[in-house]
Design a protein around this motif. Structure first.
Motif, PDB file in Angstrom:
ATOM      1  N   UNK A   1       0.774  -1.480   0.299  1.00 23.09           N
ATOM      2  CA  UNK A   1       0.130   0.037   0.046  1.00 23.09           C
ATOM      3  C   UNK A   1       1.158   1.481   0.074  1.00 23.09           C
ATOM      4  N   UNK A   2       2.105   1.416   0.717  1.00 29.38           N
ATOM      5  CA  UNK A   2       2.953   2.391   1.160  1.00 29.38           C
ATOM      6  C   UNK A   2       3.723   2.596  -0.222  1.00 29.38           C
ATOM      7  N   UNK A   3       4.104   1.456  -0.974  1.00 29.10           N
ATOM      8  CA  UNK A   3       4.434   1.669  -2.544  1.00 29.10           C
ATOM      9  C   UNK A   3       3.549   2.139  -3.527  1.00 29.10           C
ATOM     10  N   UNK A   4       2.300   1.838  -3.600  1.00 28.90           N
ATOM     11  CA  UNK A   4       1.693   2.128  -4.373  1.00 28.90           C
ATOM     12  C   UNK A   4       1.155   3.396  -4.400  1.00 28.90           C
ATOM     13  N   UNK A   5       0.899   4.390  -2.805  1.00 32.49           N
ATOM     14  CA  UNK A   5       0.790   5.195  -2.291  1.00 32.49           C
ATOM     15  C   UNK A   5       2.139   6.426  -3.119  1.00 32.49           C
ATOM     16  N   UNK A   6       2.520   6.080  -3.490  1.00 35.96           N
ATOM     17  CA  UNK A   6       4.153   6.412  -3.789  1.00 35.96           C
ATOM     18  C   UNK A   6       5.124   6.554  -2.488  1.00 35.96           C
ATOM     19  N   UNK A   7       4.615   6.003  -0.935  1.00 35.53           N
ATOM     20  CA  UNK A   7       5.914   7.086   0.050  1.00 35.53           C
ATOM     21  C   UNK A   7       6.911   6.315  -0.154  1.00 35.53           C
ATOM     22  N   UNK A   8       7.263   5.103  -0.331  1.00 29.96           N
ATOM     23  CA  UNK A   8       8.244   4.027  -0.345  1.00 29.96           C
ATOM     24  C   UNK A   8       9.052   3.946  -1.857  1.00 29.96           C
ATOM     25  N   UNK A   9       9.962   4.356  -1.834  1.00 30.20           N
ATOM     26  CA  UNK A   9      10.986   4.500  -3.236  1.00 30.20           C
ATOM     27  C   UNK A   9      11.727   3.282  -2.637  1.00 30.20           C
ATOM     28  N   UNK A  10      12.024   2.427  -2.125  1.00 35.33           N
ATOM     29  CA  UNK A  10      13.221   1.695  -2.455  1.00 35.33           C
ATOM     30  C   UNK A  10      12.991   0.582  -1.328  1.00 35.33           C
ATOM     31  N   UNK A  11      13.298  -0.473  -2.131  1.00 37.51           N
ATOM     32  CA  UNK A  11      12.493  -1.917  -0.636  1.00 37.51           C
ATOM     33  C   UNK A  11      13.549  -3.006  -1.118  1.00 37.51           C
ATOM     34  N   UNK A  12      13.931  -3.759   0.301  1.00 36.60           N
ATOM     35  CA  UNK A  12      14.486  -4.807   0.424  1.00 36.60           C
ATOM     36  C   UNK A  12      13.981  -5.419   1.720  1.00 36.60           C
ATOM     37  N   UNK A  13      14.121  -6.966   1.168  1.00 37.16           N
ATOM     38  CA  UNK A  13      13.301  -8.097   1.851  1.00 37.16           C
ATOM     39  C   UNK A  13      13.625  -8.548   1.955  1.00 37.16           C
ATOM     40  N   UNK A  14      13.964  -9.525   3.169  1.00 39.87           N
ATOM     41  CA  UNK A  14      14.565 -10.809   3.551  1.00 39.87           C
ATOM     42  C   UNK A  14      12.884 -12.085   4.010  1.00 39.87           C
ATOM     43  N   UNK A  15      13.329 -12.472   3.624  1.00 45.15           N
ATOM     44  CA  UNK A  15      12.557 -14.381   4.232  1.00 45.15           C
ATOM     45  C   UNK A  15      13.227 -14.902   3.990  1.00 45.15           C
ATOM     46  N   UNK A  16      12.099 -16.082   5.226  1.00 48.81           N
ATOM     47  CA  UNK A  16      12.651 -17.403   5.768  1.00 48.81           C
ATOM     48  C   UNK A  16      11.423 -18.290   5.337  1.00 48.81           C
TER      49      UNK A  16
END
Length: 81
Positions: free
Chosen positions: A31-46
């Motif tokens: 939701x933040x990415x679609x609203x333009x608030x999230x400009x970069x992202x790094x995801x780590x998952x298990x």
């Protein structure tokens, strides 16, 4: 499904059932990415079998410092648990 993969604290990983906290976190980020608030992202998952998965987008230099900060926060929370 049984597995011999164990966490650092000795607990076994759960099966492939959805984890609500993960769903809520990823939904909020989307939701933040679609609203333009999230400009970069790094995801780590298990994954359910203990496999680590990684993804990043939107840049590199700013993310390195952010990842260091995330590690600091995770370790701080781990120590206080």
């Amino acid at each position: 499904m049984s597995t011999n993969v164990v966490r650092l604290n000795g607990e076994h990983f759960p099966g492939p059932e959805p984890v609500e906290d993960v769903i809520e976190t990823l939904t909020r980020w989307l939701e933040n990415a679609k609203a333009g608030r999230l400009r970069q992202a790094a995801l780590v998952g298990v994954e359910a079998d203990g496999t680590t998965v990684l993804a990043w987008s939107g840049g590199h230099r700013d993310l390195v410092g952010s990842l260091d900060y995330a590690k600091h926060c995770l370790l701080r929370d781990w120590d206080s648990a």
